[in-house]
Design a protein around this motif. Structure first.
Motif, PDB file in Angstrom:
ATOM      1  N   MET A   1       0.831  -1.119   0.049  1.00  0.00           N
ATOM      2  CA  MET A   1       0.131  -0.025  -0.078  1.00  0.00           C
ATOM      3  C   MET A   1       0.771   1.143  -0.044  1.00  0.00           C
ATOM      4  O   MET A   1       1.728   1.222   0.837  1.00  0.00           O
ATOM      5  N   ASN A   2       0.495   1.960  -1.075  1.00  0.00           N
ATOM      6  CA  ASN A   2       1.176   3.550  -0.933  1.00  0.00           C
ATOM      7  C   ASN A   2       0.381   4.507  -0.707  1.00  0.00           C
ATOM      8  O   ASN A   2      -0.469   4.666  -1.628  1.00  0.00           O
ATOM      9  N   PRO A   3       0.425   5.188   0.449  1.00  0.00           N
ATOM     10  CA  PRO A   3      -0.463   6.069   0.802  1.00  0.00           C
ATOM     11  C   PRO A   3      -0.644   7.553  -0.136  1.00  0.00           C
ATOM     12  O   PRO A   3      -1.607   8.052  -0.142  1.00  0.00           O
ATOM     13  N   ASP A   4       0.399   7.338  -1.066  1.00  0.00           N
ATOM     14  CA  ASP A   4       0.405   8.712  -1.990  1.00  0.00           C
ATOM     15  C   ASP A   4      -0.567   8.287  -2.993  1.00  0.00           C
ATOM     16  O   ASP A   4      -0.830   9.014  -4.026  1.00  0.00           O
ATOM     17  N   LEU A   5      -0.580   6.915  -3.265  1.00  0.00           N
ATOM     18  CA  LEU A   5      -1.540   6.400  -4.593  1.00  0.00           C
ATOM     19  C   LEU A   5      -2.866   5.646  -4.363  1.00  0.00           C
ATOM     20  O   LEU A   5      -3.357   5.536  -5.199  1.00  0.00           O
ATOM     21  N   ASP A   6      -2.777   5.172  -3.098  1.00  0.00           N
ATOM     22  CA  ASP A   6      -3.744   4.037  -2.964  1.00  0.00           C
ATOM     23  C   ASP A   6      -4.899   4.496  -1.776  1.00  0.00           C
ATOM     24  O   ASP A   6      -4.419   5.456  -0.998  1.00  0.00           O
ATOM     25  N   LEU A   7      -6.074   4.163  -2.005  1.00  0.00           N
ATOM     26  CA  LEU A   7      -7.171   4.136  -1.112  1.00  0.00           C
ATOM     27  C   LEU A   7      -7.617   2.808  -0.351  1.00  0.00           C
ATOM     28  O   LEU A   7      -7.508   1.884  -1.280  1.00  0.00           O
ATOM     29  N   THR A   8      -8.003   2.827   0.846  1.00  0.00           N
ATOM     30  CA  THR A   8      -8.052   1.540   1.328  1.00  0.00           C
ATOM     31  C   THR A   8      -9.624   1.524   2.222  1.00  0.00           C
ATOM     32  O   THR A   8      -9.972   2.643   2.803  1.00  0.00           O
ATOM     33  N   LEU A   9     -10.101   0.441   2.397  1.00  0.00           N
ATOM     34  CA  LEU A   9     -11.075   0.078   3.170  1.00  0.00           C
ATOM     35  C   LEU A   9     -11.218  -1.075   3.721  1.00  0.00           C
ATOM     36  O   LEU A   9     -10.820  -2.189   2.980  1.00  0.00           O
ATOM     37  N   GLN A  10     -11.552  -1.489   5.019  1.00  0.00           N
ATOM     38  CA  GLN A  10     -11.490  -2.660   5.522  1.00  0.00           C
ATOM     39  C   GLN A  10     -12.845  -2.737   6.513  1.00  0.00           C
ATOM     40  O   GLN A  10     -13.271  -1.967   7.219  1.00  0.00           O
ATOM     41  N   ARG A  11     -13.454  -3.934   6.501  1.00  0.00           N
ATOM     42  CA  ARG A  11     -14.558  -4.141   7.198  1.00  0.00           C
ATOM     43  C   ARG A  11     -14.548  -5.812   7.505  1.00  0.00           C
ATOM     44  O   ARG A  11     -14.406  -6.729   6.836  1.00  0.00           O
ATOM     45  N   VAL A  12     -15.184  -6.155   8.777  1.00  0.00           N
ATOM     46  CA  VAL A  12     -15.528  -7.549   9.044  1.00  0.00           C
ATOM     47  C   VAL A  12     -16.972  -7.738   8.741  1.00  0.00           C
ATOM     48  O   VAL A  12     -17.704  -6.747   9.183  1.00  0.00           O
ATOM     49  N   ILE A  13     -17.363  -8.556   7.720  1.00  0.00           N
ATOM     50  CA  ILE A  13     -18.800  -8.656   7.264  1.00  0.00           C
ATOM     51  C   ILE A  13     -19.044 -10.208   7.987  1.00  0.00           C
ATOM     52  O   ILE A  13     -18.467 -11.164   7.954  1.00  0.00           O
ATOM     53  N   ARG A  14     -20.213 -10.074   8.735  1.00  0.00           N
ATOM     54  CA  ARG A  14     -20.776 -11.111   9.447  1.00  0.00           C
ATOM     55  C   ARG A  14     -21.403 -12.305   8.518  1.00  0.00           C
ATOM     56  O   ARG A  14     -22.598 -12.482   8.875  1.00  0.00           O
ATOM     57  N   ALA A  15     -20.761 -12.781   7.797  1.00  0.00           N
ATOM     58  CA  ALA A  15     -21.079 -14.015   6.860  1.00  0.00           C
ATOM     59  C   ALA A  15     -19.738 -14.780   6.419  1.00  0.00           C
ATOM     60  O   ALA A  15     -18.828 -14.084   6.348  1.00  0.00           O
TER      61      ALA A  15
END
Length: 154
Positions: A1-15
């Protein structure tokens, strides 16, 4: 992950991971959550395999549909990872997509509460990343991730 070029999202999905994977790879399931409601999604092609198409349209009234996403899958590691880009369209032609060219990597991993779901969106330069963030990356991807979770957690 390059913070100058990338966007991220993380989540726990209950399935279970397989359920979340199916929601990504089954066109009828994908159409239910892929675009922020109340906009409606129509999936013209969803071929979750390297070189396969991801072609969707959207409608605000459910009648008149306009282009939304024209992309190809680069990677499809069963139950683990999907990577697609809109910088090449579903006909394998170089594209200049609006509002921004990107490569998205979606990973699925087991978690004690379901699925560890992560999104990494790569951009070609800092300006494209900034534009995507300014246009609402977290709101847009966050909303569809919540819609995905609602769909599979039932």
């Amino acid at each position: 992950m390059n913070p100058d070029l990338d966007l991220t999202l993380q989540r726990v999905i209950r399935a279970p991971r397989a359920t979340v994977w199916r929601a990504w790879t089954d066109p009828s399931r994908f159409a239910k959550w892929w675009i922020p409601a109340p906009t409606v999604c129509r999936v013209d092609r969803l071929e979750a395999r390297p070189g396969g198409a991801l072609l969707t349209r959207m409608s605000d009234d459910g009648a008149a549909f306009v282009p939304h996403m024209d992309a190809i899958f680069l990677v499809a590691d069963d139950l683990e990872r999907l990577v697609f880009t809109n910088a090449v369209d579903s006909a394998w032609r170089p594209a200049t997509p609006q509002p921004v060219a990107m490569t998205a990597e979606i990973t699925f991993a087991d978690h004690p509460d379901g699925t560890d779901y992560r999104i990494l969106v790569r951009h070609g330069d800092p300006a494209a990343r900034a534009r995507h963030e300014h246009l609402g990356f977290l709101d847009g991807w966050g909303t569809v991730t919540s819609q995905l979770a609602k769909e599979v957690e039932q």
